[in-house]
Design a protein around this motif. Structure first.
Motif, PDB file in Angstrom:
ATOM      1  N   TYR A   1       0.873  -1.210   0.102  1.00  0.00           N
ATOM      2  CA  TYR A   1      -0.030   0.089   0.099  1.00  0.00           C
ATOM      3  C   TYR A   1       0.773   1.085  -0.113  1.00  0.00           C
ATOM      4  N   GLU A   2       1.933   1.313   0.735  1.00  0.00           N
ATOM      5  CA  GLU A   2       2.563   2.680   0.819  1.00  0.00           C
ATOM      6  C   GLU A   2       3.691   2.609  -0.126  1.00  0.00           C
ATOM      7  N   THR A   3       3.186   2.871  -1.344  1.00  0.00           N
ATOM      8  CA  THR A   3       3.773   3.087  -2.642  1.00  0.00           C
ATOM      9  C   THR A   3       4.672   4.434  -2.816  1.00  0.00           C
ATOM     10  N   GLN A   4       4.399   5.185  -1.770  1.00  0.00           N
ATOM     11  CA  GLN A   4       5.198   6.482  -1.903  1.00  0.00           C
ATOM     12  C   GLN A   4       6.729   6.456  -1.350  1.00  0.00           C
ATOM     13  N   LEU A   5       6.757   5.238  -0.425  1.00  0.00           N
ATOM     14  CA  LEU A   5       8.082   5.091   0.069  1.00  0.00           C
ATOM     15  C   LEU A   5       8.949   4.279  -0.650  1.00  0.00           C
ATOM     16  N   ALA A   6      10.218   4.656  -0.560  1.00  0.00           N
ATOM     17  CA  ALA A   6      11.263   3.520  -0.861  1.00  0.00           C
ATOM     18  C   ALA A   6      10.956   2.079  -0.253  1.00  0.00           C
ATOM     19  N   TRP A   7      11.451   0.894  -0.897  1.00  0.00           N
ATOM     20  CA  TRP A   7      11.391  -0.257  -0.352  1.00  0.00           C
ATOM     21  C   TRP A   7      11.587  -0.561   0.981  1.00  0.00           C
ATOM     22  N   ALA A   8      12.721  -0.139   1.492  1.00  0.00           N
ATOM     23  CA  ALA A   8      13.400  -0.429   2.938  1.00  0.00           C
ATOM     24  C   ALA A   8      12.444   0.203   3.823  1.00  0.00           C
ATOM     25  N   GLU A   9      11.925   1.403   3.367  1.00  0.00           N
ATOM     26  CA  GLU A   9      10.874   2.409   4.323  1.00  0.00           C
ATOM     27  C   GLU A   9       9.612   1.449   4.197  1.00  0.00           C
ATOM     28  N   ARG A  10       9.204   0.922   3.259  1.00  0.00           N
ATOM     29  CA  ARG A  10       7.974   0.448   3.142  1.00  0.00           C
ATOM     30  C   ARG A  10       7.997  -1.089   4.033  1.00  0.00           C
ATOM     31  N   LEU A  11       9.274  -1.566   3.873  1.00  0.00           N
ATOM     32  CA  LEU A  11       9.128  -2.861   4.710  1.00  0.00           C
ATOM     33  C   LEU A  11       9.155  -2.400   6.247  1.00  0.00           C
ATOM     34  N   TRP A  12       9.804  -1.588   6.458  1.00  0.00           N
ATOM     35  CA  TRP A  12       9.904  -1.093   8.004  1.00  0.00           C
ATOM     36  C   TRP A  12       8.454  -0.396   8.454  1.00  0.00           C
ATOM     37  N   ALA A  13       7.918   0.190   7.523  1.00  0.00           N
ATOM     38  CA  ALA A  13       6.509   0.789   8.007  1.00  0.00           C
ATOM     39  C   ALA A  13       5.582  -0.566   8.020  1.00  0.00           C
ATOM     40  N   GLY A  14       5.696  -1.309   7.171  1.00  0.00           N
ATOM     41  CA  GLY A  14       4.662  -2.387   7.159  1.00  0.00           C
ATOM     42  C   GLY A  14       4.899  -3.393   8.570  1.00  0.00           C
ATOM     43  N   PHE A  15       6.133  -3.533   8.779  1.00  0.00           N
ATOM     44  CA  PHE A  15       6.489  -4.291  10.078  1.00  0.00           C
ATOM     45  C   PHE A  15       6.338  -3.586  11.274  1.00  0.00           C
ATOM     46  N   ALA A  16       6.533  -2.215  11.214  1.00  0.00           N
ATOM     47  CA  ALA A  16       6.407  -1.518  12.609  1.00  0.00           C
ATOM     48  C   ALA A  16       4.759  -1.365  12.968  1.00  0.00           C
ATOM     49  N   ASP A  17       4.098  -0.939  11.848  1.00  0.00           N
ATOM     50  CA  ASP A  17       2.519  -0.862  12.188  1.00  0.00           C
ATOM     51  C   ASP A  17       1.839  -2.012  12.574  1.00  0.00           C
ATOM     52  N   THR A  18       2.529  -3.068  12.084  1.00  0.00           N
ATOM     53  CA  THR A  18       1.910  -4.439  12.525  1.00  0.00           C
ATOM     54  C   THR A  18       2.411  -5.148  13.814  1.00  0.00           C
ATOM     55  N   PHE A  19       3.775  -5.002  14.137  1.00  0.00           N
ATOM     56  CA  PHE A  19       4.092  -5.942  15.157  1.00  0.00           C
ATOM     57  C   PHE A  19       4.722  -4.889  16.352  1.00  0.00           C
ATOM     58  N   VAL A  20       4.849  -3.705  16.184  1.00  0.00           N
ATOM     59  CA  VAL A  20       5.340  -2.846  17.121  1.00  0.00           C
ATOM     60  C   VAL A  20       4.341  -2.324  17.880  1.00  0.00           C
ATOM     61  N   PRO A  21       4.111  -2.638  19.219  1.00  0.00           N
ATOM     62  CA  PRO A  21       2.755  -1.910  20.006  1.00  0.00           C
ATOM     63  C   PRO A  21       3.141  -0.433  19.909  1.00  0.00           C
ATOM     64  N   GLY A  22       2.084   0.336  19.517  1.00  0.00           N
ATOM     65  CA  GLY A  22       1.728   1.820  19.695  1.00  0.00           C
ATOM     66  C   GLY A  22       2.336   2.485  18.340  1.00  0.00           C
ATOM     67  N   TRP A  23       2.661   1.924  17.569  1.00  0.00           N
ATOM     68  CA  TRP A  23       3.130   2.442  16.375  1.00  0.00           C
ATOM     69  C   TRP A  23       2.082   2.895  15.049  1.00  0.00           C
ATOM     70  N   TYR A  24       1.233   1.977  15.110  1.00  0.00           N
ATOM     71  CA  TYR A  24       0.079   2.377  14.277  1.00  0.00           C
ATOM     72  C   TYR A  24      -0.535   3.543  14.639  1.00  0.00           C
ATOM     73  N   ASP A  25      -0.831   4.628  13.888  1.00  0.00           N
ATOM     74  CA  ASP A  25      -1.501   5.786  14.661  1.00  0.00           C
ATOM     75  C   ASP A  25      -2.822   6.072  13.610  1.00  0.00           C
ATOM     76  N   SER A  26      -3.545   5.176  13.220  1.00  0.00           N
ATOM     77  CA  SER A  26      -4.602   5.587  12.470  1.00  0.00           C
ATOM     78  C   SER A  26      -6.031   5.242  12.974  1.00  0.00           C
ATOM     79  N   GLY A  27      -6.932   5.792  13.424  1.00  0.00           N
ATOM     80  CA  GLY A  27      -8.437   5.434  13.696  1.00  0.00           C
ATOM     81  C   GLY A  27      -8.580   4.415  14.761  1.00  0.00           C
ATOM     82  N   THR A  28      -9.406   3.649  14.600  1.00  0.00           N
ATOM     83  CA  THR A  28      -9.669   2.730  15.576  1.00  0.00           C
ATOM     84  C   THR A  28      -8.384   1.801  15.877  1.00  0.00           C
ATOM     85  N   GLY A  29      -7.557   1.340  14.876  1.00  0.00           N
ATOM     86  CA  GLY A  29      -6.467   0.763  14.909  1.00  0.00           C
ATOM     87  C   GLY A  29      -5.568   1.100  16.121  1.00  0.00           C
TER      88      GLY A  29
END
Length: 328
Positions: free
Chosen positions: A148-176
């Motif tokens: 989904y995060e097509t605006q980011l470079a691949w390394a940043e996309r991988l980190w963003a996907g990992f952090a939003d999913t597995f790092v508590p408190g990282w996801y910062d959108s809505g009910t999530g």
């Protein structure tokens, strides 16, 4: 296989060395092999749920699209649908393994659908399958975020996907912001609590038994995560009602387990000073019974009244998405 015979000093065969392994010790590798049919069934169920969700999105009936209109394209968002499918099959398997655990931990019923040994093995294999489904649910969610995060470079996309999913408190959108840490808590508790069984000979059966009771917390967190974040049960319609209904047998069996414990030390009775029974322990067991009874009553009220926390389906789709989409 027969035990190996050795010779004594006089040349006569010596008796076999005693097997010092605990008689109830079970190897993880053996249960992993035994779990293969169960895991195969879980894959089939996940596939069926995925096909159902895909068809509903194609037909325009998907509640997910009603929540997030920008996702009205199952061909693009198939990883998100697969994450949902793994989540639903994981919750179903969690329900089954918790029901088996409660059935086996209390006073032995007069009749069981199979031998106790078979049910215990099934409880262990469904537990292993549940952990795998939970991890697959999280992994596919992370994969969708990476795509989904097509605006980011691949390394940043991988980190963003990992952090939003597995790092508590990282996801910062809505009910999530609330729902995802709850799901993470369920996953991070489920794995150690499920695997501790295979090292209970090292930590002690009593320690393992005390820790294993927290498995019910994993299940509660999983249901809570689903009610908060499962877009297919977002609105106050029949899928949400069914989810609430499924919790009634769990709560009733938990209450029965607490009211009729198999161990004498856990029985409540009238409190009096005696060896091994403290007032805080007695009060804790009494509070547990009251809480379980209150949950049963609460579930009945929720189902009967229809006030189950579901939102009203909007006449028009929301103007913005919970997580703004950046076009390629």
């Amino acid at each position: 296989m027969l035990p190996e015979m050795t010779q004594g000093d006089d040349g006569a065969p010596a008796p076999p060395a005693p097997d010092r392994r605990p008689p109830d010790r079970v190897a993880l590798s053996a249960d992993l092999r035994a779990a293969l049919p169960d895991a195969g069934a879980a894959v089939l169920v996940t596939g069926a749920v995925f096909a159902f969700l895909y068809a509903r999105m194609e037909s325009g009936d998907s509640a997910t699209v009603a929540v997030m209109p920008f996702m009205d394209d199952p061909g693009t968002y198939w990883m998100y649908l697969l994450s949902q499918a793994f989540g639903w099959s994981g919750l179903l398997w969690a329900w089954g393994t918790v029901m088996l655990g409660l059935l086996l931990s209390g006073t032995r019923p007069a009749r069981l659908p199979a031998s106790r040994q078979a049910l215990e093995r099934w409880h262990r294999t469904t537990s292993l399958t549940t952990m795998a489904l939970m991890f697959a649910h999280a992994l596919m969610f992370a994969a969708e975020l990476v795509r989904y995060e097509t605006q980011l470079a691949w390394a940043e996309r991988l980190w963003a996907g990992f952090a939003d999913t597995f790092v508590p408190g990282w996801y910062d959108s809505g009910t999530g912001q609330i729902a995802i840490p709850i799901g993470q808590g369920a996953l991070y508790l489920a794995i150690p609590l499920g695997l501790l069984f295979y090292v209970r000979h090292r930590i002690g059966a009593n320690t393992w038994r005390r820790l294993h009771r927290f498995v019910i917390v994993v299940y509660v967190l999983s249901v809570w995560h689903t009610l908060l974040y499962g877009t297919n049960v977002w609105y106050g319609e029949w899928p949400r009602t069914v989810l609430w209904l499924l919790q009634l047998p769990v709560a009733a069996l938990l209450l029965l387990r607490l009211m009729r414990p198999s161990r004498r030390s856990e029985r409540l009775g009238r409190w009096q000073r005696r060896e091994g029974v403290s007032l805080p322990g007695w009060a804790g067991r009494a509070a547990g019974r009251v809480a379980a009874g209150a949950v049963v009553v609460g579930l009945l009220v929720v189902v009967a009244s229809g006030h189950d926390g579901g939102r009203e389906r909007p006449a028009e789709p929301p103007s913005t998405s919970p997580h703004a989409h950046e076009p390629e």
